[in-house]
Design a protein around this motif. Structure first.
Motif, PDB file in Angstrom:
ATOM      1  N   TYR A 155       0.731  -0.992   0.360  1.00 20.95           N
ATOM      2  CA  TYR A 155      -0.012  -0.228   0.133  1.00 20.95           C
ATOM      3  C   TYR A 155       1.102   1.965   0.307  1.00 20.95           C
ATOM      4  O   TYR A 155       0.091   2.473  -0.306  1.00 20.95           O
ATOM      5  CB  TYR A 155      -1.285   0.450   1.002  1.00 20.95           C
ATOM      6  CG  TYR A 155      -1.324   1.150   1.082  1.00 20.95           C
ATOM      7  CD1 TYR A 155      -3.105   1.276   0.933  1.00 20.95           C
ATOM      8  CD2 TYR A 155      -1.459   2.197   2.274  1.00 20.95           C
ATOM      9  CE1 TYR A 155      -3.962   2.590   0.655  1.00 20.95           C
ATOM     10  CE2 TYR A 155      -2.798   3.324   2.347  1.00 20.95           C
ATOM     11  CZ  TYR A 155      -3.510   3.837   1.768  1.00 20.95           C
ATOM     12  OH  TYR A 155      -4.513   4.690   1.192  1.00 20.95           O
ATOM     13  N   LEU A 169      -2.795  -1.914   7.657  1.00 20.47           N
ATOM     14  CA  LEU A 169      -3.627  -1.747   6.948  1.00 20.47           C
ATOM     15  C   LEU A 169      -4.580  -2.768   8.326  1.00 20.47           C
ATOM     16  O   LEU A 169      -5.836  -2.857   8.673  1.00 20.47           O
ATOM     17  CB  LEU A 169      -3.625  -2.469   5.312  1.00 20.47           C
ATOM     18  CG  LEU A 169      -3.340  -1.593   4.756  1.00 20.47           C
ATOM     19  CD1 LEU A 169      -3.276  -2.012   3.075  1.00 20.47           C
ATOM     20  CD2 LEU A 169      -3.954   0.077   5.197  1.00 20.47           C
ATOM     21  N   TYR A 182      -6.218  -0.994  11.254  1.00 18.50           N
ATOM     22  CA  TYR A 182      -6.882  -0.653  10.658  1.00 18.50           C
ATOM     23  C   TYR A 182      -8.008  -0.861  10.587  1.00 18.50           C
ATOM     24  O   TYR A 182      -9.418  -0.277  10.635  1.00 18.50           O
ATOM     25  CB  TYR A 182      -6.483   0.219   9.354  1.00 18.50           C
ATOM     26  CG  TYR A 182      -5.038   1.341   9.276  1.00 18.50           C
ATOM     27  CD1 TYR A 182      -5.183   1.568  10.330  1.00 18.50           C
ATOM     28  CD2 TYR A 182      -5.154   2.095   8.316  1.00 18.50           C
ATOM     29  CE1 TYR A 182      -3.950   2.554  10.401  1.00 18.50           C
ATOM     30  CE2 TYR A 182      -3.373   2.598   8.303  1.00 18.50           C
ATOM     31  CZ  TYR A 182      -3.494   3.149   9.412  1.00 18.50           C
ATOM     32  OH  TYR A 182      -2.740   4.182   9.767  1.00 18.50           O
TER      33      TYR A 182
END
Length: 163
Positions: free
Chosen positions: A8, A16, A19
């Motif tokens: 990413y 990620l 998150y």
């Protein structure tokens, strides 16, 4: 696809999965509040008066600053952040530490804008379940916000008088 194409970011440090876990936790919390409210027969308000929105907004602002910037709440952030520097008006600036979920939580707890969504979610849940109590809590946090602004005004005025 190469590994570089799958990443990413350039450094591969964006958590990620952390998150996603935090977003899932937030959504699950909202779902639990909605289900429990419905089971208890709590009716959602037809409308939220502008005064309550302002009260919830100022309380959200102050609570998110207290959680992310106040020295006294450092013990909550310490497992996930490290002190970077002293900020203005007795606040501190922390940086996330570690990787994965730990880093994701550290990023949340060091960002008043990010934390505000969580605080607002909690305050709105309180508002739905116990509006009078939520208004009282929000009034207290809003009073601290007003007091902060008065402190800034006093300091500014004092500096202007002193020259």
């Amino acid at each position: 696809m190469t590994t570089d194409e799958l990443r990413y970011d350039d450094q591969g440090e964006i958590p990620l999965a952390g998150y996603a876990a935090l977003a899932s936790t937030f959504a699950a919390g909202g779902t639990v509040v909605a289900v429990l409210s419905r089971m208890r027969g709590v009716r959602l308000p037809q409308q939220v008066p502008p005064w309550d929105v302002a009260l919830l907004g100022t309380a959200t602002f102050k609570a998110s600053r207290l959680l992310t910037k106040d020295k006294i709440t450092s013990f909550l952030r310490a497992p996930f952040t490290r002190r970077e520097e002293e900020g203005a008006a007795g606040e501190v600036n922390d940086a996330p530490r570690g990787g994965g979920a730990r880093r994701a939580v550290g990023e949340l707890l060091s960002c008043p804008f990010c934390t505000a969504a969580w605080v607002a979610g909690g305050l709105v849940a309180c508002y739905v379940c116990a509006p009078r109590g939520a208004r009282l809590l929000c009034a207290g946090l809003s009073a601290v916000t007003l007091a902060d602004w008065l402190q800034y005004a006093w300091t500014w005025t004092d500096q202007k008088v002193e020259g």
